[in-house]
Motif scaffolding. Structure first.
Motif, PDB file in Angstrom:
ATOM      1  N   GLN A 127       0.829  -1.024  -0.083  1.00  0.00           N
ATOM      2  CA  GLN A 127      -0.020  -0.185  -0.113  1.00  0.00           C
ATOM      3  C   GLN A 127       0.754   1.291  -0.011  1.00  0.00           C
ATOM      4  N   ASP A 128       0.363   2.378  -0.544  1.00  0.00           N
ATOM      5  CA  ASP A 128       1.185   3.577  -0.816  1.00  0.00           C
ATOM      6  C   ASP A 128       1.528   4.135   0.673  1.00  0.00           C
ATOM      7  N   PHE A 129       0.414   3.938   1.612  1.00  0.00           N
ATOM      8  CA  PHE A 129       0.818   4.528   2.766  1.00  0.00           C
ATOM      9  C   PHE A 129       1.861   4.317   3.375  1.00  0.00           C
ATOM     10  N   THR A 134       4.510   2.675   1.787  1.00  0.00           N
ATOM     11  CA  THR A 134       5.827   3.170   1.160  1.00  0.00           C
ATOM     12  C   THR A 134       6.015   4.499   1.275  1.00  0.00           C
ATOM     13  N   ALA A 135       4.825   5.389   1.643  1.00  0.00           N
ATOM     14  CA  ALA A 135       5.192   7.024   1.890  1.00  0.00           C
ATOM     15  C   ALA A 135       6.008   6.948   3.544  1.00  0.00           C
ATOM     16  N   PHE A 185       1.835  10.071  -4.129  1.00  0.00           N
ATOM     17  CA  PHE A 185       1.250   8.871  -5.033  1.00  0.00           C
ATOM     18  C   PHE A 185       0.162   9.242  -5.847  1.00  0.00           C
ATOM     19  N   LEU A 238      13.800   3.097  -1.885  1.00  0.00           N
ATOM     20  CA  LEU A 238      13.056   2.115  -1.302  1.00  0.00           C
ATOM     21  C   LEU A 238      13.356   0.713  -1.987  1.00  0.00           C
ATOM     22  N   ARG A 248       8.012   4.606   4.548  1.00  0.00           N
ATOM     23  CA  ARG A 248       9.346   4.062   4.429  1.00  0.00           C
ATOM     24  C   ARG A 248      10.219   5.405   3.851  1.00  0.00           C
ATOM     25  N   ALA A 249       9.364   5.925   2.885  1.00  0.00           N
ATOM     26  CA  ALA A 249      10.280   7.432   2.423  1.00  0.00           C
ATOM     27  C   ALA A 249      10.491   8.332   3.361  1.00  0.00           C
ATOM     28  N   LEU A 250       9.428   8.265   4.427  1.00  0.00           N
ATOM     29  CA  LEU A 250      10.041   9.267   5.587  1.00  0.00           C
ATOM     30  C   LEU A 250      10.909   8.842   6.745  1.00  0.00           C
ATOM     31  N   GLY A 251      11.370   7.592   6.217  1.00  0.00           N
ATOM     32  CA  GLY A 251      12.320   7.149   7.212  1.00  0.00           C
ATOM     33  C   GLY A 251      11.787   6.445   8.600  1.00  0.00           C
ATOM     34  N   VAL A 252      10.547   5.869   8.417  1.00  0.00           N
ATOM     35  CA  VAL A 252       9.903   5.134   9.653  1.00  0.00           C
ATOM     36  C   VAL A 252      10.401   3.922   9.682  1.00  0.00           C
ATOM     37  N   GLY A 280      -5.326   5.119  -1.271  1.00  0.00           N
ATOM     38  CA  GLY A 280      -4.313   4.123  -0.756  1.00  0.00           C
ATOM     39  C   GLY A 280      -3.166   4.850   0.025  1.00  0.00           C
ATOM     40  N   SER A 281      -3.033   6.233   0.094  1.00  0.00           N
ATOM     41  CA  SER A 281      -1.880   6.657   0.212  1.00  0.00           C
ATOM     42  C   SER A 281      -1.946   7.303   1.563  1.00  0.00           C
ATOM     43  N   GLN A 283      11.089  13.281  -1.002  1.00  0.00           N
ATOM     44  CA  GLN A 283       9.651  12.855  -0.698  1.00  0.00           C
ATOM     45  C   GLN A 283       8.753  12.320  -1.792  1.00  0.00           C
ATOM     46  N   ARG A 337      16.573  11.083   3.861  1.00  0.00           N
ATOM     47  CA  ARG A 337      15.158  11.098   3.799  1.00  0.00           C
ATOM     48  C   ARG A 337      14.269  12.315   3.763  1.00  0.00           C
TER      49      ARG A 337
END
Lengths: 389, 355
Positions: free
Chosen positions: A277-279, A281-282, B130, B96, A284-288, B135-136, B127, B123
């Motif tokens: 899911q995109d959230f 991925t988001a 999507f 990623l 992970r992109a924020l470094g969580v 879903g984002s 950024q 990071r």
């Protein structure tokens, strides 16, 4: 710029109609509309309160209802029979005035025994399912989130050595076991040292063999699940319980450890889909980090089907415990459970049918209510099955 | 537009061939301090596994030698059909997923081989936004929590400062800050997309990968989001990698455009040049497929035949050979180089480039 701002305002003013209701209130409304599930919930609440009261009223030095008090002269009295006051000492008279559910072949108050058994059933149900859900979440989470990682030959060797050592030391040969564990640790340490010092050296080329990927974590866990599912679980539990000392805790643990497979499959499937899911991925992109992604993003979204299966699992666990007690493998006497009341009563089924019918009906009602509630919960949480309004 | 209309005579006046390395390598523009991100020869192959032992039987070349550069405060549009590897490039740049070859340079620092721990300070520089506004956002977190998450994990501010920052961000993207306690299902698609933008902006990035940010939105809302992105670019000095399959949108927002097909860049150039003077047959076909609002101005629709072939073990030679109307024997045999045909305009086709 100006034009832009007005566009934004325009969209903000677009009202979001009918979505202001909070999620919880919406769920409650749907639950009320689903009559059977609501009835299930009510029975469950009543059962819960009864079990809690049962614990309070039947335990302690001088319980209000003593489930193990034997009054041989009062045996096999039907429900609502009055006690023979002349032949009883004052503290032997039941506090309710009558034997609400009658007495059994030893003159024990079935009502008191049912109360005690309710608590046993409740704890067995919840603890066993709690164990199953925890194990299932853990295994399913690992299979779903880290499943694509591969296990190397070296991992297998390390784990095998360690478990051999641990088994040896636990079964009496503690010195040999200790040696094996030391060898294992030395193996881990030297591997790490060699890898760190001389990664590129050709003398250690053969070490690449140890890194050979054998199978993925996902494959390992899911095949274990498949194997576990192959055993008829009731007979597996019977075997294990026969080997272990009879105790209520052993039964809870054994039931829990033989029913985690369904949860594992659920959680794995949910994690596999949520991971894409995109959230996520988001995040992970924020470094969580993985820990936070799993606990903040994945589990809250994966828990709904798990809760549904857990509700139905509680019913199954209660039934299993009753079955075990009925067969005499359950909770040891004098503790009463619904299963062993039923089991004791079956010898007198023609003389004293209430001894079988009362616990049997109680089991039926509780199991049915859990199933109804679970099924209702599934319908409520699945928007596709929801009726349109 | 119409800046370089004279270049239309390219079939007569053959452009100079500039070939830097044998097949794939060419710099679309010289490395300069103006670039915030450069990608060189980027590759990502996904293994295809079959059978009981999961043996690798082949590779899907999702990204196969891609060169890109994004200027500071500029927008690079990345266009291509579904499945051509656009989104994979976005994920590769964000680290990623790990690339299988090539280099990614961020502000002259190579980030290709950095581990997940080493990438963490970066990071907050890059950024992503999507496509799917549904879903984002995590449905179990309030939008305030979603926006706040980046600040929290990067330990950027104290608690009170963070909630102030969330309000500021929501204002910036045009959502009323009072809505921070609401859940995503209470918002419309456009509003959610704004929240996604706010989340990306929370850590003050310099580069934002926009992965088809408007493809799932209504046309009316689409323009609002595009304008918001442009406005934010002006006020915050952002650079965008704008991934889309919609050439009109890309043409509107981008400074330069890269056209992608089956994991390779087919044509690259400044937006105006590419629109007025498309060279590669694929670009020409894509541009002719844009609907024309004026009914009198009908053009010939050069629709392509067939579909994008599977990127699984493609044949040697030009990736576009299967659908190209001008295909020749040489196209099926040789790998095609990237030819420089004008100022910052490059094309991966020897025929139009006159090689």
């Amino acid at each position: 710029m100006e034009n832009n701002k007005s566009n934004i305002d325009m969209e903000l003013e677009t009202p979001v109609v009918g979505q202001v209701k909070s999620r919880k209130r919406e769920l409650l409304r749907l639950l009320k509309e689903n009559k059977l599930a609501f009835i299930g919930l009510i029975i469950f609440v009543i059962f819960f309160i009864t079990a809690l009261l049962g614990l309070l009223l039947t335990s302690g030095k001088e319980p209000v209802f003593d489930p193990s008090m034997v009054r041989l002269q009062e045996k096999l009295l039907p429900p609502l029979a009055s006690p023979h006051l002349e032949s009883l000492r004052p503290h032997e008279v039941p506090k309710t005035g009558v034997y609400v559910f009658g007495t059994d072949d030893l003159g024990r108050d079935v009502f008191a025994r049912m109360l005690q058994g309710a608590w046993v059933s409740l704890t067995v149900g919840f603890v066993a399912v709690g164990i199953a859900v925890l194990v299932g979440l853990f295994m399913g989470g690992i299979a779903g989130y880290f499943g694509q990682k591969y296990i190397g030959l070296d991992h297998i060797i390390v784990v095998l050595l360690f478990s051999t050592g641990a088994t040896l030391s636990l079964t009496g040969k503690s010195f040999t076991g200790f040696i094996v564990i030391v060898i294992d640790l030395a193996f881990v340490f030297s591997l790490a040292l060699i890898r760190w010092k001389s990664r590129k050296s050709r003398y250690f080329k053969w070490l690449d063999l140890l890194r050979k990927k054998t199978l993925s974590i996902d494959t390992l866990i899911m095949r274990v699940v498949d194997i576990m599912l192959c055993f008829p679980s009731f007979f597996l539990i019977l075997t294990v319980v026969a080997l272990l000392p009879a105790s209520i805790y052993n039964i809870m643990i054994v039931i829990g450890l033989t029913s985690w497979m369904g949860t594992t499959r659920f959680v794995r499937a949910e994690f596999l889909s949520l991971r894409e899911q995109d959230f996520v991925t988001a995040a992970r992109a924020l470094g969580v980090n993985d820990y936070r992604i799993i606990f903040r993003h994945m589990i809250p979204n994966a828990i709904a089907p798990v809760l549904v299966s857990a509700t139905i699992g509680i019913a199954t666990a209660i039934l299993t415990e009753a079955g075990l007690s009925f067969l005499g493998f359950g909770v040891p006497p004098p503790n009463a459970t619904w299963g062993n009341i039923l089991s004791d009563g079956k010898r007198f089924i023609f003389d004293a049918p209430w001894l079988t019918f009362i616990p049997g009906f109680a089991i039926l009602l509780v199991v049915l209510s859990f199933n109804l509630f679970g099924e209702g919960l599934r319908d409520i949480m699945n928007p596709k099955l929801r009726e349109r309004h | 537009m119409g800046i370089l209309a004279d270049v239309r005579l390219f079939m007569i006046k053959k452009p100079e061939k500039v070939e830097i390395e044998n097949c794939t390598m060419i710099s679309t523009s010289p490395l300069s301090n103006q670039d915030i991100l450069r990608v060189e020869g980027l590759k990502k192959y996904f293994p295809v596994r079959r059978g009981f032992f999961q043996n690798v039987i082949g590779w899907i070349k999702a990204v196969d030698g891609v060169e890109l550069s994004i200027g500071r405060h500029k927008t690079l549009g990345l266009v291509g059909e579904s499945g051509c590897g656009k989104s994979t490039i976005g994920q590769l740049i964000l680290k990623l997923i790990d690339p299988d070859g090539g280099r990614i340079m961020y502000r002259d620092k190579e980030i290709t081989r950095l581990s997940q721990g080493e990438i963490k300070p970066l990071r907050k520089e890059m950024q992503i936004i999507f496509q799917d506004p549904f879903g984002s956002l995590n449905p179990r977190m309030t939008v305030g929590q979603s926006i706040d998450e980046g600040l929290r994990v990067l330990h950027m501010k104290g608690h009170n400062e963070r909630s102030e920052r969330v309000e500021e961000l929501m204002q910036m993207v045009g959502i009323s800050p009072g809505a921070a306690d609401r859940y995503p299902h209470e918002f419309s698609g456009g509003q959610r997309q704004r929240i996604g933008i706010a989340r990306a902006l929370s850590v003050e990035p310099s580069l934002i990968i926009c992965d088809e940010p408007v493809s799932a939105l209504d046309v009316s809302i689409r323009s609002q989001i595009i304008n918001l992105l442009k406005e934010l670019q002006d006020s915050l000095g952002l650079s965008y990698l704008f991934i889309s399959h919609d050439l009109t949108v890309v043409g509107y927002i981008s400074d330069s455009i890269a056209v992608m097909y089956l994991g390779q860049i087919m044509e690259y150039g400044p937006a105006g040049v590419l629109y007025d003077n498309p060279l590669h047959p694929y670009t020409v076909a894509l541009l002719s497929a844009i609907p024309e609002p004026d009914p009198d101005d009908r053009r010939e629709l050069k629709a392509l035949k067939g579909e994008v072939p599977s990127p699984f073990n493609p044949p040697p030679g030009c990736k576009f050979q299967g659908r190209c109307p001008f295909v020749e024997k040489r196209c099926r045999e040789e790998d095609v180089a990237f030819y420089q045909v004008g100022d910052g305009h490059a094309v991966r086709c020897w025929k139009v480039a006159g090689g």
